[in-house]
Structure formats: C-alpha cells, structure tokens
Design a protein around this motif. Structure first.
Motif, short mmCIF file in Angstrom:
data_model
loop_
_atom_site.label_atom_id
_atom_site.label_comp_id
_atom_site.label_asym_id
_atom_site.label_seq_id
_atom_site.Cartn_x
_atom_site.Cartn_y
_atom_site.Cartn_z
N ASP A 149 72.00 11.03 2.99
CA ASP A 149 70.78 10.28 2.64
C ASP A 149 71.11 9.01 1.85
O ASP A 149 70.32 8.08 1.82
CB ASP A 149 69.86 11.15 1.76
CG ASP A 149 69.19 12.26 2.54
OD1 ASP A 149 69.15 12.15 3.78
OD2 ASP A 149 68.75 13.23 1.91
N HIS A 150 72.24 9.02 1.17
CA HIS A 150 72.60 7.87 0.33
C HIS A 150 73.91 7.24 0.79
O HIS A 150 74.80 6.96 -0.02
CB HIS A 150 72.68 8.29 -1.15
CG HIS A 150 71.35 8.72 -1.67
ND1 HIS A 150 70.37 7.82 -2.05
CD2 HIS A 150 70.81 9.95 -1.80
CE1 HIS A 150 69.29 8.49 -2.42
NE2 HIS A 150 69.53 9.78 -2.28
N CYS A 193 71.42 0.78 0.76
CA CYS A 193 71.54 2.24 0.93
C CYS A 193 70.54 2.69 1.99
O CYS A 193 69.45 2.13 2.11
CB CYS A 193 71.29 2.97 -0.38
SG CYS A 193 71.49 4.77 -0.18
N CYS A 195 68.69 5.16 1.93
CA CYS A 195 67.43 5.65 1.36
C CYS A 195 66.42 4.53 1.16
O CYS A 195 65.23 4.80 0.97
CB CYS A 195 67.68 6.35 0.02
SG CYS A 195 68.10 5.22 -1.33
N HIS A 215 74.87 3.21 -7.53
CA HIS A 215 73.70 3.85 -6.92
C HIS A 215 74.04 5.28 -6.47
O HIS A 215 73.28 6.21 -6.71
CB HIS A 215 73.21 3.02 -5.72
CG HIS A 215 72.12 3.69 -4.94
ND1 HIS A 215 70.82 3.76 -5.38
CD2 HIS A 215 72.16 4.37 -3.77
CE1 HIS A 215 70.10 4.44 -4.50
NE2 HIS A 215 70.89 4.82 -3.51
N THR A 219 72.27 8.63 -8.03
CA THR A 219 71.50 9.55 -7.20
C THR A 219 72.17 10.93 -7.15
O THR A 219 71.47 11.94 -7.09
CB THR A 219 71.30 9.00 -5.77
OG1 THR A 219 72.58 8.63 -5.23
CG2 THR A 219 70.39 7.78 -5.77
ZN LIG Z 1 70.23 5.72 -1.81
#
Ligand SMILES: [Zn+2]
Length: 230
Positions: A149-150, A193, A195, A215, A219
């Motif tokens: 997701d990241h 990113c 996301c 980041h 996260t």
């Molecule tokens: Zn992210």
C-alpha cells in the motif's frame, strides 16, 4: 515464524514467533526507532546506540544497531486476486474457518468460501494460517500488504529544461551561469506514494528519496501501533 538478526556489539540470530515479533516491533516504535516494512513480509529496525566514551567526558560514542525480522516463508505473489481473498478473510474475522469439504481443505467465510485450490495456495505460501480452526492472516501477510500500500517512487530529475516547463515563465537572466541557451538545469525530483498521501517536489533526488523513506517509516510506525496486537 520469523528469523531474526540482532546486530549490536555481537550479532545474534534466532527465531521469533509472531507474538514475539509483534512485541519487538511495538517496543521499537515506542522507542522511536526507524522501522520499515518490506513487500516480502520482513521488517528492518534501525537505531543509534549512544554511550559516553569511557576516557573522554565530552564525547559520546554512537553505534548503529539493527534488528531484521524475516518470515520463514517470504511473501511472494501478492496479486490483486490474492489480496481480494485476503481482505475477505480479514473482514470475516472469527467466521473465517478451515473446513474439510469432499476431502479437501477450504476456507469458509459464513455463506461464502475460498475455492480449494486458492485456499491451499494461500496456506502454502504463508499468507494465512490455521489458528485452532480459524483461518487468519499471518503477520508477514499483513506486513507485505502494508508495504504494498505504501510503495514509493521518486522521479528522475529533468536536467536541462525550458523555463516554461518548470513553471519559471520569466526569461530573465537566461545567460547567467547555470543556464544554457535559454535552458535551466532542473535537479528537482518528485516523491510519490501509492497511497496518495505523499506527493511532493524536492530540490534534489536524494532529498526526494529521504522524504519517501520518511513516509514509509511514519506509516509503518502507525501500522504497528494501530493494526498489530498480540
Ligand atoms: Zn503511503
């Protein structure tokens, strides 16, 4: 089960259960260490150990320390279809069960079920585990989904560009040093990113990479604090 490598004065290796790994990760986040999840389900923890130099009062010795947790079965093949199945299992909570139907093991989710071949694949590849009859996602699967997701990337600096392309509409000073034939040299790089929460322009690519890593660390810490309980 995870294999861990703890690098301090000496290197120590061993195995950690999921609940032990969660305890280690939560402690690392509480202490403000850098914790980063990887798409293969592993986690890297880095911190700096500081102690006073024994022969000099004004000096502090700093030493890098690290802990890596690597799943015994590395997570691979986390495709869109696999994720959909995993998210169904996760959403079903206690209703996700391992059952034997016509001699084959399947994951049932209340009225739905994951087909036998897919159920077997999820189990064999370490995405899910049989927890006293309950089918639940493994910690490596959760870590890998988070890392997916990241997933970040940075863009290649454009180099020589026309001022209009960088938003510098003014042509003033085009013959100053650092400019050539009306072109500007751009080192700027974007950090993005998957996301959608990270979208910045940095002055250099190194800076963009640093922002992307920040980041991922932020996260990951949030994920460990909020999503993992023993
Ligand atoms: Zn992210």
């Amino acid at each position: 089960m995870f294999l861990f490598t703890l690098t301090q004065e000496f290197v120590r290796q061993g195995t950690a259960t999921e609940s032990h790994a969660i305890t280690l990760l939560r402690r690392a986040v509480r202490r403000g260490y850098d914790v980063e999840a990887a798409p293969d389900g592993s986690v890297a923890v880095n911190w700096t150990y500081r102690r006073f130099h024994p022969h000099d009062e004004n000096r502090t010795l700093t030493e890098p320390r690290s802990l890596t947790l690597t799943p015994q079965i590395l997570i691979r093949g986390l495709t869109e279809t696999t994720r959909q199945d995993l998210e169904l299992i996760q959403a079903a909570g206690d209703r996700a069960r391992f059952e034997t139907q016509s001699g084959r093991q399947v994951v049932t989710l209340g009225f739905h079920r994951i087909p036998p071949a897919a159920s077997a694949r999820l189990n064999e590849r370490g995405f899910i585990t049989d927890d006293h009859g309950r089918a639940r996602l493994t910690l490596p699967a959760l870590i890998a989904m988070h890392a997916q997701d990241h997933r970040t990337h940075t863009t290649i600096p454009q180099g020589w560009v026309r001022p209009s392309e960088t938003g510098h509409a003014s042509a003033a000073g085009l013959n100053r040093p650092g400019r050539r034939n009306g072109l500007l040299y751009s080192r700027t790089s974007a950090a993005l990113c998957r996301c959608g929460d990270l979208s910045i322009h940095a002055d250099t690519r190194d800076e963009a990479r640093r922002r992307a890593r920040d980041h991922r660390l932020t996260t990951t810490a949030q994920f460990i604090r909020e999503a993992l309980t023993t």
